[in-house]
Each structure stands twice: as structure tokens, then as C-alpha cells.
Scaffold this motif. Structure first.
Motif, mmCIF file in Angstrom:
data_model
loop_
_atom_site.group_PDB
_atom_site.id
_atom_site.type_symbol
_atom_site.label_atom_id
_atom_site.label_comp_id
_atom_site.label_asym_id
_atom_site.label_seq_id
_atom_site.Cartn_x
_atom_site.Cartn_y
_atom_site.Cartn_z
ATOM 1 N N UNK A 48 0.851 -1.191 0.000
ATOM 2 C CA UNK A 48 0.000 0.000 0.000
ATOM 3 C C UNK A 48 0.888 1.243 0.000
ATOM 4 N N UNK A 49 0.574 2.163 -0.895
ATOM 5 C CA UNK A 49 1.290 3.434 -0.967
ATOM 6 C C UNK A 49 0.424 4.525 -0.335
ATOM 7 N N UNK A 50 0.862 5.740 -0.496
ATOM 8 C CA UNK A 50 0.115 6.867 0.066
ATOM 9 C C UNK A 50 -1.268 7.012 -0.552
ATOM 10 N N UNK A 51 -1.432 6.579 -1.791
ATOM 11 C CA UNK A 51 -2.737 6.661 -2.451
ATOM 12 C C UNK A 51 -3.732 5.682 -1.845
ATOM 13 N N UNK A 52 -3.338 4.436 -1.688
ATOM 14 C CA UNK A 52 -4.239 3.444 -1.102
ATOM 15 C C UNK A 52 -4.445 3.622 0.385
ATOM 16 N N UNK A 53 -3.519 4.353 1.046
ATOM 17 C CA UNK A 53 -3.649 4.549 2.479
ATOM 18 C C UNK A 53 -4.879 5.372 2.826
ATOM 19 N N UNK A 54 -5.308 6.231 1.969
ATOM 20 C CA UNK A 54 -6.480 7.056 2.252
ATOM 21 C C UNK A 54 -7.715 6.194 2.476
ATOM 22 N N UNK A 55 -7.859 5.096 1.735
ATOM 23 C CA UNK A 55 -8.998 4.207 1.932
ATOM 24 C C UNK A 55 -8.923 3.515 3.299
ATOM 25 N N UNK A 56 -7.717 3.140 3.712
ATOM 26 C CA UNK A 56 -7.562 2.516 5.034
ATOM 27 C C UNK A 56 -7.887 3.515 6.142
ATOM 28 N N UNK A 57 -7.431 4.735 6.006
ATOM 29 C CA UNK A 57 -7.700 5.737 7.034
ATOM 30 C C UNK A 57 -9.176 6.096 7.095
ATOM 31 N N UNK A 58 -9.884 5.963 5.977
ATOM 32 C CA UNK A 58 -11.326 6.195 6.003
ATOM 33 C C UNK A 58 -12.032 5.141 6.862
ATOM 34 N N UNK A 59 -11.550 3.894 6.802
ATOM 35 C CA UNK A 59 -12.088 2.850 7.687
ATOM 36 C C UNK A 59 -11.808 3.195 9.151
ATOM 37 N N UNK A 60 -10.626 3.708 9.430
ATOM 38 C CA UNK A 60 -10.249 4.030 10.816
ATOM 39 C C UNK A 60 -11.115 5.150 11.384
ATOM 40 N N UNK A 61 -11.479 6.123 10.573
ATOM 41 C CA UNK A 61 -12.299 7.236 11.081
ATOM 42 C C UNK A 61 -13.685 6.780 11.498
ATOM 43 N N UNK A 62 -14.163 5.683 10.960
ATOM 44 C CA UNK A 62 -15.488 5.182 11.314
ATOM 45 C C UNK A 62 -15.459 4.227 12.513
ATOM 46 N N UNK A 63 -14.287 4.032 13.084
ATOM 47 C CA UNK A 63 -14.147 3.192 14.292
ATOM 48 C C UNK A 63 -14.043 4.117 15.507
ATOM 49 N N UNK A 64 -15.090 4.131 16.312
ATOM 50 C CA UNK A 64 -15.121 5.056 17.446
ATOM 51 C C UNK A 64 -14.183 4.641 18.579
ATOM 52 N N UNK A 87 -5.835 11.981 11.079
ATOM 53 C CA UNK A 87 -6.354 10.835 11.822
ATOM 54 C C UNK A 87 -5.981 10.931 13.299
ATOM 55 N N UNK A 88 -4.774 11.371 13.620
ATOM 56 C CA UNK A 88 -4.355 11.510 15.012
ATOM 57 C C UNK A 88 -5.200 12.538 15.750
ATOM 58 N N UNK A 89 -5.635 13.559 15.044
ATOM 59 C CA UNK A 89 -6.513 14.553 15.664
ATOM 60 C C UNK A 89 -7.929 14.011 15.846
ATOM 61 N N UNK A 90 -8.351 13.172 14.905
ATOM 62 C CA UNK A 90 -9.733 12.677 14.942
ATOM 63 C C UNK A 90 -9.903 11.525 15.926
ATOM 64 N N UNK A 91 -9.009 10.571 15.959
ATOM 65 C CA UNK A 91 -9.117 9.369 16.813
ATOM 66 C C UNK A 91 -8.344 9.584 18.105
ATOM 67 N N UNK A 92 -9.012 10.101 19.116
ATOM 68 C CA UNK A 92 -8.361 10.348 20.395
ATOM 69 C C UNK A 92 -8.160 9.059 21.199
ATOM 70 N N UNK A 93 -8.821 7.979 20.785
ATOM 71 C CA UNK A 93 -8.695 6.718 21.520
ATOM 72 C C UNK A 93 -7.482 5.898 21.112
ATOM 73 N N UNK A 94 -6.740 6.348 20.115
ATOM 74 C CA UNK A 94 -5.582 5.592 19.642
ATOM 75 C C UNK A 94 -4.522 5.462 20.733
ATOM 76 N N UNK A 95 -4.009 4.246 20.882
ATOM 77 C CA UNK A 95 -2.923 3.972 21.830
ATOM 78 C C UNK A 95 -1.651 3.509 21.143
ATOM 79 N N UNK A 96 -1.783 2.912 19.947
ATOM 80 C CA UNK A 96 -0.622 2.417 19.209
ATOM 81 C C UNK A 96 -0.793 2.741 17.727
ATOM 82 N N UNK A 97 0.291 3.261 17.137
ATOM 83 C CA UNK A 97 0.348 3.514 15.692
ATOM 84 C C UNK A 97 1.679 2.963 15.201
ATOM 85 N N UNK A 98 1.627 1.983 14.318
ATOM 86 C CA UNK A 98 2.820 1.306 13.816
ATOM 87 C C UNK A 98 3.048 1.708 12.358
ATOM 88 N N UNK A 99 4.100 2.513 12.133
ATOM 89 C CA UNK A 99 4.437 3.007 10.793
ATOM 90 C C UNK A 99 5.882 2.699 10.438
#
Length: 306
Positions: A48-64, A87-99
Motif C-alpha cells: 500500500x502506498x500513500x494513495x491506497x492509504x487514504x482508503x484505510x484511514x477512512x475505515x479508521x475514522x469510522x471506528x469510534x 487521523x491523530x486529531x480525529x481518533x483520540x482513543x488511539x494507543x498504538x500507531x505502527x508506521x
């Protein structure tokens, strides 16, 4: 990909070989009105590149209640930095981000850390942010800059994944290898400017050590220890023990003869087995052991001097 998902489930799409086009064709991506309840979204080890990542992040925004996002081992570059910051601003419940193991540069890492620092609340668990193994030429220098400008810790030995000794908002573990640090695991205190010098330990001789007098009890105990045999040869030690044993038991036999006593039953049994008399005769009971028997004295003599 369809069907119902349980609360707290994991969306695991790792190691599928997805490309940007394949990610965009997923059912969860197309149904944007659908609310999701994943705790973890895992799209690691794909293409997945930066283009396909947008679709993944859209799934993450819908996870409360999203807590873990795993995107390591992909082809994400700096063009996806702004979307990650949103995404970091929107999902305040995030505890782990692996990049880790992507194509982010030092500038991209700096922007992501800045966004996480601004979005992260105080008095919560530190964000576990993995950004190692990217296109960062000088990791120690960048880590030093991040720790000076933002609330960042490299997860020192005193820290855990859910707590920071220095009360920082972000943990950057493994961002710099141990070989690059030149020290052991973690060096958070040094980067935070809280390195406290250790007190110097000076070893000096004590001139009064040999002049101190011991207590009377210690002197008596030392005298008893000094009186013990100190032969280095085991044969001499055993011979010494045998001599003491025979002398002691000979004295006991002598004292019993003087007190006109019979030997103990156990010793008497041993003497009887060896053919010795267990009890002296009535005429010899009062005789000293070194005196001759009555049978050897002249007739009419009781062995006494007039």
C-alpha cells in the motif's frame, strides 16, 4: 469482505499482498455510511502506498473505539503525512500507531510527531508510536530534536508501554538502535536532560582497623579457635583426633575404677564379646588398676604395708 463483526474485533488484512487498487475495492471501503467498531485495524505487510492509504484511514475514522493501527512494512511516503496527522486529531482513543519499515523521511516523521503531541491529551497513556526503519539518515540527531521540541520519550528502562517515567505524551521505541546510541537499552534520561551524575565512590584504607580491641567474648572465642589443631595434613589431624579419643576414654575408665564403678552396659557388652571380664571380682573391686592381683601376692598378705 462482508458479514457482521463483533465488538472489540480485529480487522486483520495483513500479508494479503494488497495494492492500492485492491484496497479500494474492499466492501468496507465502498460502504462509507457503515459504522464500525474495531479495536484494531491491521493492514501491515502489504504493498500500500500513500494513495491506497487514504482508503484505510477512512475505515479508521469510522471506528469510534480504535486503539491500534498497524501499517508497517508498506510503501507509505511523505505524501500521506497530512492524512495521518488528521487521523491523530480525529481518533483520540488511539494507543498504538505502527508506521515502521516504510518510506517516510525525517520531515515526515517530524510532522507526525508534532501532530500527535498537539492532539494528545494530558494524563492519558503515552502514544506508542513506531517510526523506525524509515528513510531517516541520522536517527539520533532527529530523536534529540524531537525530545527537545515535543513531549517525546524513547521509552527508557524505567518506562513501560503504558506509562512514562518522565510524563511524556509519546513513546518512540526502537527509533534509534542500541549501536547508534552507544549505550544499553533506552537512554531517556540523557535525552531529556535529566541525567544525574552518580556520586563518586572513593575507597580508602582504615588506619584504625587493626587498633580496635575486641570484646571479651570475642577474645575468648578467638582463643578457643586458636587452640584447635590446624594441621594441613589430614593424616596428622586424624591421628590427633584418635589420640584425644583414647586419652579421654582411658581417663574415664581410670575414674570409674577409682570410684569402684562398673562399666556402662554397652561397654560391658563389648568387653564380653571380646572375652574380657565384665565385672571385677569382689576381692579386686577395691583394688587400684595398677596394683597386682591378689593371686600374685604372698600368702597371708593383703597387699598393704604395716
Amino acid at each position: 469482505m462482508g458479514g457482521a463483526y463483533k465488538h472489540g474485533a480485529t480487522l486483520d488484512q495483513s500479508k494479503q499482498g494488497y495494492t492500492d487498487a485492491q484496497v479500494s475495492e474492499l466492501e468496507l471501503v465502498k460502504d462509507r455510511q457503515r459504522s464500525l467498531d474495531f479495536d484494531e485495524v491491521n493492514f501491515s505487510d502489504n504493498s500500500i502506498t500513500s494513495t491506497g492509504l487514504r482508503a484505510v484511514l477512512d475505515i479508521c475514522r469510522r471506528c469510534d473505539r480504535l486503539k491500534r493501527l498497524k501499517l508497517f512494512k508498506n510503501k507509505i511516503c511523505d505524501r500521506a503525512v497530512q492524512a495521518l496527522c488528521d487521523l491523530l486529531k480525529h481518533c483520540q482513543s488511539l494507543e498504538e500507531v505502527h508506521l515502521s519499515h516504510n518510506r517516510l523521511t525525517g520531515d515526515g516523521v517530524l510532522e507526525i510527531v508534532r501532530a500527535a503531541d498537539n492532539a494528545r491529551r494530558n494524563n492519558v497513556h503515552p502514544l506508542w508510536l513506531r517510526l523506525e526503519k524509515n528513510d531517516v539518515p541520522n536517527g539520533p540527531a532527529l530523536l534529540q530534536k524531537l525530545m527537545e521540541r515535543h513531549s517525546v520519550c524513547d521509552k527508557g528502562p524505567a518506562c513501560t508501554s503504558r506509562s512514562c517515567k518522565y510524563q511524556k505524551k509519546i513513546h518512540l521505541p526502537h527509533f534509534v538502535t542500541d549501536a547508534e546510541k552507544g549505550k544499553g537499552k533506552g537512554n531517556g534520561a540523557a535525552y531529556h536532560g535529566r541525567k544525574e551524575p552518580r556520586p563518586a565512590v572513593v575507597l580508602t584504607a582504615r588506619p584504625d582497623l587493626g587498633k580496635r580491641s575486641r570484646s571479651p567474648e570475642a577474645d575468648r572465642r578467638g582463643a578457643r579457635l586458636d587452640s584447635r589443631p590446624r594441621e594441613d595434613d589430614w593424616g596428622e589431624a586424624y591421628s590427633h583426633a584418635d589420640t584425644v579419643y583414647h586419652q579421654t576414654h582411658g581417663q574415664r575408665r581410670h575414674h570409674r575404677a577409682e570410684r569402684n564403678e562398673s562399666p556402662p552396659p554397652r561397654q560391658a557388652a563389648q568387653l564380653s564379646r571380646h572375652g574380657a571380664a565384665t565385672e571385677p571380682s569382689r576381692g579386686e573391686r577395691g583394688r587400684h588398676p595398677h596394683e597386682p592381683p591378689l593371686a600374685e601376692l604372698p600368702a597371708g598378705s593383703d597387699g598393704r604395708e604395716d
